[in-house]
Scaffold this motif. Sequence first.
Motif, PDB file in Angstrom:
ATOM      1  N   LYS A  76     -26.492   2.308   3.662  1.00 37.32           N
ATOM      2  CA  LYS A  76     -25.192   2.326   2.980  1.00 37.32           C
ATOM      3  C   LYS A  76     -24.040   2.587   3.946  1.00 37.32           C
ATOM      4  O   LYS A  76     -22.920   2.846   3.533  1.00 37.32           O
ATOM      5  N   LEU A  77     -24.353   2.526   5.256  1.00 35.98           N
ATOM      6  CA  LEU A  77     -23.371   2.774   6.319  1.00 35.98           C
ATOM      7  C   LEU A  77     -22.797   4.187   6.252  1.00 35.98           C
ATOM      8  O   LEU A  77     -21.662   4.437   6.653  1.00 35.98           O
ATOM      9  N   VAL A  78     -23.600   5.097   5.750  1.00 33.91           N
ATOM     10  CA  VAL A  78     -23.241   6.511   5.712  1.00 33.91           C
ATOM     11  C   VAL A  78     -23.865   7.201   6.924  1.00 33.91           C
ATOM     12  O   VAL A  78     -25.044   6.990   7.234  1.00 33.91           O
ATOM     13  N   ARG A  79     -23.073   8.020   7.627  1.00 37.30           N
ATOM     14  CA  ARG A  79     -23.591   8.739   8.783  1.00 37.30           C
ATOM     15  C   ARG A  79     -24.609   9.795   8.349  1.00 37.30           C
ATOM     16  O   ARG A  79     -24.363  10.570   7.419  1.00 37.30           O
ATOM     17  N   VAL A  80     -25.748   9.801   9.034  1.00 32.40           N
ATOM     18  CA  VAL A  80     -26.805  10.759   8.727  1.00 32.40           C
ATOM     19  C   VAL A  80     -27.214  11.460  10.020  1.00 32.40           C
ATOM     20  O   VAL A  80     -27.677  10.823  10.960  1.00 32.40           O
ATOM     21  N   SER A  81     -27.040  12.771  10.073  1.00 30.03           N
ATOM     22  CA  SER A  81     -27.422  13.552  11.248  1.00 30.03           C
ATOM     23  C   SER A  81     -28.886  13.965  11.168  1.00 30.03           C
ATOM     24  O   SER A  81     -29.443  14.132  10.070  1.00 30.03           O
TER      25      SER A  81
END
Length: 230
Positions: A76-81
């Motif tokens: 979803k083009l969400v940044r995930v650390s």
Amino acid sequence: MKNDIKVITDDGFSLHAILEYPKVKGQKEFSTVVLLHSLGYSSQWWDTLPEELLNDGFAVLRIDLRGHGASVYNSKLVRVSWKNLTKKAYAKYPDDVLKVINYVQTENKRVFFNNWAVVGCDIGASAGVIAANKIKNKPKTIVMLSPVVQAKGLYIPIQLAELDNIDILSISGVDDIAGQASQEYLKKFAQATFSEYTSESKASGMVMLKNDKNLSKVIVSWLEQYLKQD
């Protein structure tokens, strides 16, 4: 030559890597070293090791593991650390590594995965061992810096026992008590040579490379025994 690699996993995560190989006129293929970084770090933390490998004639594939470096965007083009990953996500690390390797094999014919090796730190070493078990063309050797028995659910003793003919070099710092303890446990499962090296650095993992300037040379020398072509 330097190439930026982007690979999309089956679950839509965007993986990034850097592939480099020496400029050698007339040479068509290069033995390859895959570098897998520590938990919380990235492919930018290898200090002089990539340069020294390139100078010695090897191709170098540095992979940012899921949640690290440039590999931080999900489907979803969400940044995930990495700090927010579940154990289910960490379990995908070995397959992520294989996804990048398979892509490079297909897209770049100058990189040679019939003659290759893995260098990994803590969780990177664990992912490398498990990936080595899954791939058809096994690495010639694996180098582990500050190895761990289990990292975020990646348990490797049994995996190590199934790598019948792969020699291991395990490295820990002089004060790296956890790494030394893991080495002692893991070597019980090794089916081939399990060599231990103690760095003069008081640090652990990739930081050892910054504090002990001789360590990259130790690693390169070890790899030469397995990857140098006649």
